[in-house]
Design a protein around this motif. Structure first.
Motif, mmCIF file in Angstrom:
data_model
loop_
_atom_site.group_PDB
_atom_site.id
_atom_site.type_symbol
_atom_site.label_atom_id
_atom_site.label_comp_id
_atom_site.label_asym_id
_atom_site.label_seq_id
_atom_site.Cartn_x
_atom_site.Cartn_y
_atom_site.Cartn_z
ATOM 1 N N GLU A 1 -27.665 36.626 25.989
ATOM 2 C CA GLU A 1 -27.673 35.251 26.485
ATOM 3 C C GLU A 1 -26.257 34.745 26.755
ATOM 4 O O GLU A 1 -25.991 34.098 27.775
ATOM 5 C CB GLU A 1 -28.376 34.336 25.483
ATOM 6 N N GLN A 2 -25.336 35.050 25.834
ATOM 7 C CA GLN A 2 -23.959 34.608 26.012
ATOM 8 C C GLN A 2 -23.336 35.267 27.243
ATOM 9 O O GLN A 2 -22.661 34.612 28.038
ATOM 10 C CB GLN A 2 -23.123 34.947 24.766
ATOM 11 N N ALA A 3 -23.571 36.550 27.416
ATOM 12 C CA ALA A 3 -23.011 37.260 28.571
ATOM 13 C C ALA A 3 -23.538 36.687 29.880
ATOM 14 O O ALA A 3 -22.772 36.432 30.821
ATOM 15 C CB ALA A 3 -23.328 38.751 28.467
ATOM 16 N N TRP A 4 -24.843 36.452 29.956
ATOM 17 C CA TRP A 4 -25.424 35.967 31.211
ATOM 18 C C TRP A 4 -25.103 34.508 31.487
ATOM 19 O O TRP A 4 -25.258 34.024 32.612
ATOM 20 C CB TRP A 4 -26.927 36.218 31.236
ATOM 21 N N SER A 5 -24.613 33.793 30.468
ATOM 22 C CA SER A 5 -24.198 32.409 30.712
ATOM 23 C C SER A 5 -22.988 32.343 31.640
ATOM 24 O O SER A 5 -22.691 31.296 32.214
ATOM 25 C CB SER A 5 -23.881 31.700 29.390
ATOM 26 N N TYR A 6 -22.278 33.474 31.807
ATOM 27 C CA TYR A 6 -21.136 33.541 32.712
ATOM 28 C C TYR A 6 -21.551 33.973 34.124
ATOM 29 O O TYR A 6 -20.682 34.134 34.984
ATOM 30 C CB TYR A 6 -20.085 34.506 32.163
ATOM 31 N N ASP A 7 -22.829 34.188 34.321
ATOM 32 C CA ASP A 7 -23.375 34.561 35.626
ATOM 33 C C ASP A 7 -22.709 35.822 36.191
ATOM 34 O O ASP A 7 -22.212 35.824 37.325
ATOM 35 C CB ASP A 7 -23.228 33.406 36.616
ATOM 36 N N PRO A 8 -22.717 36.929 35.429
ATOM 37 C CA PRO A 8 -22.121 38.166 35.943
ATOM 38 C C PRO A 8 -23.050 38.845 36.941
ATOM 39 O O PRO A 8 -24.218 38.470 37.089
ATOM 40 C CB PRO A 8 -21.969 39.013 34.685
ATOM 41 N N GLU A 9 -22.529 39.849 37.597
ATOM 42 C CA GLU A 9 -23.376 40.683 38.446
ATOM 43 C C GLU A 9 -24.008 41.814 37.644
ATOM 44 O O GLU A 9 -25.063 42.331 38.028
ATOM 45 C CB GLU A 9 -22.540 41.282 39.589
ATOM 46 N N ARG A 10 -23.385 42.135 36.514
ATOM 47 C CA ARG A 10 -23.833 43.306 35.770
ATOM 48 C C ARG A 10 -23.369 43.200 34.324
ATOM 49 O O ARG A 10 -22.252 42.762 34.045
ATOM 50 C CB ARG A 10 -23.235 44.551 36.429
#
Length: 337
Positions: free
Chosen positions: A285-294
């Motif tokens: 959840e924390q990682a995807w809060s930065y809206d990465p591509e991967r």
């Protein structure tokens, strides 16, 4: 009265017995051979401490023309804490100084804190160096099934390497998974460690990875590790349970838009309490809060056997595997035995 004098031919049996009592004799150190070599060299000397005809201490010293060295510093257990060890060291230092030697060195295992403290009190200081060694000839065959340090393992022809498979995984879209919570009544907190100290980070890394041969960050210098931790794009989130650290995850955003879940794990005392899925869910959840591509992660066959299935269950997909071979970090000393 205890006197210190040079070793004599009749002292061998008493010396060997003293070294045995002091735990200095191991299978690859032959007292007879060592004493014979020192006696043949003009650059070495053996001193013994004697009281009422009883040998109670020894010290061997020598030099290579540049540095002096101390070996076999031994005081009978019944005669310790009376200053004899200090007298032996000072006696050997004086002999070396007369030979024109300006600096004395010795080696002590890091785990032997009591002996390190003894030498600290005499003015010696730890000077970090990479000590490397190679046996030209083994004095005897190593005992069967005995763990050996790398230099002995190589000389004995033993296989000192570990082989493992690394699995690389990724997710390219935020997974549609239901929220995961800690077990009911668990007192917990998940906090970002802002600019964690190297000491605190090593505590986390070594405790979480201790059972799984986490070695890469152990072999880094404090300076190198501090540089990584000082980067705002490297984030360390610490899980606390009942007020104490219980695990952590580390997000590496230095290659955005790809984010790497560099490290993730629980400390042994909370394993089995249902916290692993919660911590991994929080990391995702924390990682995807930065809206990465991967989002990437990797694990290997030395890790916890449930690590790979858990990553896959939470939405990661394997995309590559590699076979790796390294010297066993438990043998090389990267991971303390």
């Amino acid at each position: 009265m205890t006197t210190i004098r040079p070793y004599g031919g009749k002292d061998f049996a008493a010396c060997a017995a003293l070294w045995e009592r002091c735990g200095l004799t191991v299978w690859y150190n032959d007292p007879a051979r060592d004493i014979a070599l020192w006696q043949q060299s003009p650059n070495s000397e053996i001193f013994v401490a004697e009281s009422a005809g009883t040998l109670s201490g020894t010290i061997c010293c020598g030099h290579d023309g540049h540095r002096g060295w101390l070996y076999y510093v031994a005081v009978d257990p019944s005669d310790r804490h009376h200053g004899l060890g200090r007298r032996l060291v000072r006696h050997a230092e004086a002999w070396l100084h007369k030979q024109g030697i300006r600096k004395v060195e010795l080696m002590v295992r890091e785990s032997n804190r009591q002996v390190i403290g003894f030498y600290n009190a005499l003015g010696y200081a730890v000077t970090p160096r990479a000590v490397m060694a190679r046996w030209l000839e083994l004095p005897a065959e190593p005992p069967a099934d005995t763990p050996l340090p790398l230099d002995l393992a190589l000389a004995a022809g033993r296989d000192s390497k570990v082989r493992f498979t690394i699995t690389y995984l990724e997710m390219t879209a935020r997974p549609a998974i239901a929220p995961v919570h800690p077990p009911i009544k668990t007192k917990f907190a998940l906090m970002l460690a802002e600019r964690p100290t190297v000491a605190f980070y090593r505590y986390l890394y070594n405790t979480v990875g201790g059972d799984w041969r986490w070695w890469l960050r152990r072999q880094m210098s404090d300076e190198e590790l501090a540089g990584i931790l000082a980067d705002d794009r490297v984030e360390v989130f610490v899980l606390y349970v009942d007020g104490a650290p219980a695990g952590y995850f580390e997000l590496d955003r230095r290659e955005e838009p790809t984010i790497d879940l560099a490290y993730f794990g629980l400390m042994p005392h909370v394993v089995g309490r249902g916290l692993g899925r919660f911590l991994l869910y929080s990391a995702i959840e924390q990682a995807w809060s930065y809206d990465p591509e991967r989002l990437t992660v990797n694990t290997n066959t030395m890790d916890h056997p449930r690590a790979l299935p858990l990553y896959q269950k939470m939405g990661f997909v394997p995309y590559r595997q590699e076979e790796e071979e390294i010297f066993d970090p438990a043998i090389t000393g990267v991971i303390p035995a």
